[in-house]
Design a protein around this motif. Structure first.
Motif, PDB file in Angstrom:
ATOM      1  N   GLY A  89       0.824  -1.196   0.000  1.00  0.00           N
ATOM      2  CA  GLY A  89       0.000   0.000   0.000  1.00  0.00           C
ATOM      3  C   GLY A  89       0.861   1.249   0.000  1.00  0.00           C
ATOM      4  N   LEU A  90       0.270   2.376   0.380  1.00  0.00           N
ATOM      5  CA  LEU A  90       0.970   3.652   0.412  1.00  0.00           C
ATOM      6  C   LEU A  90       1.568   3.890   1.801  1.00  0.00           C
ATOM      7  N   ILE A  91       2.773   4.431   1.821  1.00  0.00           N
ATOM      8  CA  ILE A  91       3.405   4.850   3.071  1.00  0.00           C
ATOM      9  C   ILE A  91       3.873   6.291   2.905  1.00  0.00           C
ATOM     10  N   TYR A  92       3.278   7.178   3.692  1.00  0.00           N
ATOM     11  CA  TYR A  92       3.658   8.589   3.676  1.00  0.00           C
ATOM     12  C   TYR A  92       4.591   8.841   4.855  1.00  0.00           C
ATOM     13  N   ILE A  93       5.763   9.422   4.587  1.00  0.00           N
ATOM     14  CA  ILE A  93       6.747   9.672   5.646  1.00  0.00           C
ATOM     15  C   ILE A  93       7.230  11.117   5.554  1.00  0.00           C
ATOM     16  N   ASP A  94       7.020  11.863   6.616  1.00  0.00           N
ATOM     17  CA  ASP A  94       7.524  13.238   6.694  1.00  0.00           C
ATOM     18  C   ASP A  94       8.978  13.185   7.162  1.00  0.00           C
ATOM     19  N   ASP A 102      14.841  -1.603  -0.195  1.00  0.00           N
ATOM     20  CA  ASP A 102      14.675  -3.053  -0.111  1.00  0.00           C
ATOM     21  C   ASP A 102      13.210  -3.468  -0.182  1.00  0.00           C
ATOM     22  N   ASN A 103      12.303  -2.544   0.115  1.00  0.00           N
ATOM     23  CA  ASN A 103      10.881  -2.903   0.202  1.00  0.00           C
ATOM     24  C   ASN A 103       9.985  -2.126  -0.752  1.00  0.00           C
ATOM     25  N   SER A 104      10.563  -1.248  -1.551  1.00  0.00           N
ATOM     26  CA  SER A 104       9.733  -0.322  -2.323  1.00  0.00           C
ATOM     27  C   SER A 104       8.897  -0.996  -3.400  1.00  0.00           C
ATOM     28  N   GLU A 105       9.247  -2.244  -3.772  1.00  0.00           N
ATOM     29  CA  GLU A 105       8.425  -2.928  -4.766  1.00  0.00           C
ATOM     30  C   GLU A 105       7.032  -3.230  -4.228  1.00  0.00           C
ATOM     31  N   GLU A 106       6.898  -3.336  -2.926  1.00  0.00           N
ATOM     32  CA  GLU A 106       5.612  -3.649  -2.311  1.00  0.00           C
ATOM     33  C   GLU A 106       4.842  -2.388  -1.917  1.00  0.00           C
ATOM     34  N   TRP A 107       5.516  -1.252  -1.892  1.00  0.00           N
ATOM     35  CA  TRP A 107       4.899  -0.019  -1.403  1.00  0.00           C
ATOM     36  C   TRP A 107       4.987   1.089  -2.446  1.00  0.00           C
ATOM     37  N   LEU A 108       4.105   2.049  -2.310  1.00  0.00           N
ATOM     38  CA  LEU A 108       4.284   3.339  -2.961  1.00  0.00           C
ATOM     39  C   LEU A 108       4.701   4.302  -1.853  1.00  0.00           C
ATOM     40  N   VAL A 109       5.970   4.677  -1.840  1.00  0.00           N
ATOM     41  CA  VAL A 109       6.525   5.522  -0.789  1.00  0.00           C
ATOM     42  C   VAL A 109       6.351   6.988  -1.174  1.00  0.00           C
ATOM     43  N   ILE A 110       5.802   7.766  -0.259  1.00  0.00           N
ATOM     44  CA  ILE A 110       5.651   9.206  -0.457  1.00  0.00           C
ATOM     45  C   ILE A 110       6.396   9.910   0.665  1.00  0.00           C
ATOM     46  N   LEU A 111       7.528  10.533   0.333  1.00  0.00           N
ATOM     47  CA  LEU A 111       8.301  11.301   1.304  1.00  0.00           C
ATOM     48  C   LEU A 111       7.887  12.762   1.211  1.00  0.00           C
ATOM     49  N   ASN A 112       7.939  13.469   2.327  1.00  0.00           N
ATOM     50  CA  ASN A 112       7.518  14.865   2.320  1.00  0.00           C
ATOM     51  C   ASN A 112       8.521  15.763   3.035  1.00  0.00           C
ATOM     52  N   ILE A 113       8.811  16.901   2.395  1.00  0.00           N
ATOM     53  CA  ILE A 113       9.524  18.002   3.042  1.00  0.00           C
ATOM     54  C   ILE A 113       8.698  19.272   2.806  1.00  0.00           C
TER      55      ILE A 113
END
Length: 287
Positions: free
Chosen positions: A117-122, A144-155
């Protein structure tokens, strides 16, 4: 038509996000014609976005859109997205926040073997610290795990200093960078007007400039919390109007809004509370 696509297109502002979703919609249509491209992965994202623009709502709509589209990414677990704030950890100290993130991933998976799923990380606190060992460990974990997730980083902002951060992240993740600004004062006014309308209330012409000046003044504050503060303003307006003794009018005049003028005690308190809340570290700015 995907219902959530339309809801994303109706969001106030967020033009950069809308462009990405339009691209995804084209990708989804092409995949239907060429199923062999199903193995393509969506790129992860770096959001350059301040607090107060309604990011939680955007994440919910994005996850629902992607889930309904069915052929862009898989979802597996108890939730479709979750939000995480990555605190800064100085070199030599134990990196507990990485362990905490791993726990959150396990919690999101629930009783299932993995989370998709989606993981949002500030990562705001890591600006200027991107070359430190802890941050590299964090990026390695994501890679290592991004194939399973949609990573959304925020600044919250971009400048010369954040260019190094963006470049480093791009070494570990396929990255799409989008910038979202705080809504304009007129967009915030429209938001409040629509909320008032949902309660059967309408602003007179003479009331509009008064409320517009108040919103513009609040928006200028350094720690303005966007839609969160507009929701508070809207609720206070409704409370004030519906608690009057005289016969209730569904039309709001400028005289009825005097307590909310830019030079009012109410606005002074709001400004003070923003400064005070930010100082003690509890301002998250989400709607």
């Amino acid at each position: 038509m995907n219902l959530y696509y339309q809801k994303i297109m109706e969001l106030t502002g967020a033009d950069a996000l809308k462009r990405i979703v339009r691209k995804w919609d084209t990708l989804s249509g092409n995949i239907k014609q060429h199923p062999e491209t199903r193995s393509l992965l969506l790129p992860d994202m770096l959001w350059i976005a301040p607090d107060g623009i309604g990011k939680t709502k955007m994440l919910r709509l994005l996850s629902e859109y992607l889930s309904a589209q069915e052929n862009l990414m898989d979802f597996y677990g108890d939730v479709k997205f979750f939000e995480f704030y990555m605190n800064y950890t100085a070199p030599g100290e134990r990196f507990d926040d990485l362990r905490r993130l791993m726990r959150e991933v396990r919690n999101a998976a629930g009783f299932r073997s993995e989370y998709r799923g989606l993981i949002y990380i500030d990562i705001s606190e890591w600006i200027g610290h991107e070359k430190e060992k802890h941050f590299i460990s964090f990026l390695e974990y994501l890679a290592d795990n991004s194939e399973e997730w949609l990573v959304i980083l925020n600044i919250p902002y971009a400048d010369a200093q954040t260019k190094g951060l963006e470049s480093l992240i791009s070494m570990y993740l396929r990255l799409e960078v989008i910038t979202m600004d705080m809504p304009r004062a007129d967009e915030l006014l429209d938001f409040v007007v629509q909320k008032l309308s949902s309660q059967g209330l309408t602003l007179d012409k003479d009331a509009v400039p008064l409320l517009q000046k108040t919103i513009a003044l609040l928006r200028e504050q350094k720690h303005f919390s966007g839609y969160q503060l507009m929701n508070i303003l809207y609720r206070d307006l409704v409370y004030n109007i519906y608690s009057r003794k005289h016969r209730l009018s569904k039309r709001i005049s400028a005289d009825m809004l005097r307590d909310f003028a830019e030079d009012s005690e109410y606005v002074s308190r709001m400004v003070y509370k923003m400064e005070r809340t930010a100082k003690i570290g509890f301002l998250d700015g989400e709607a």
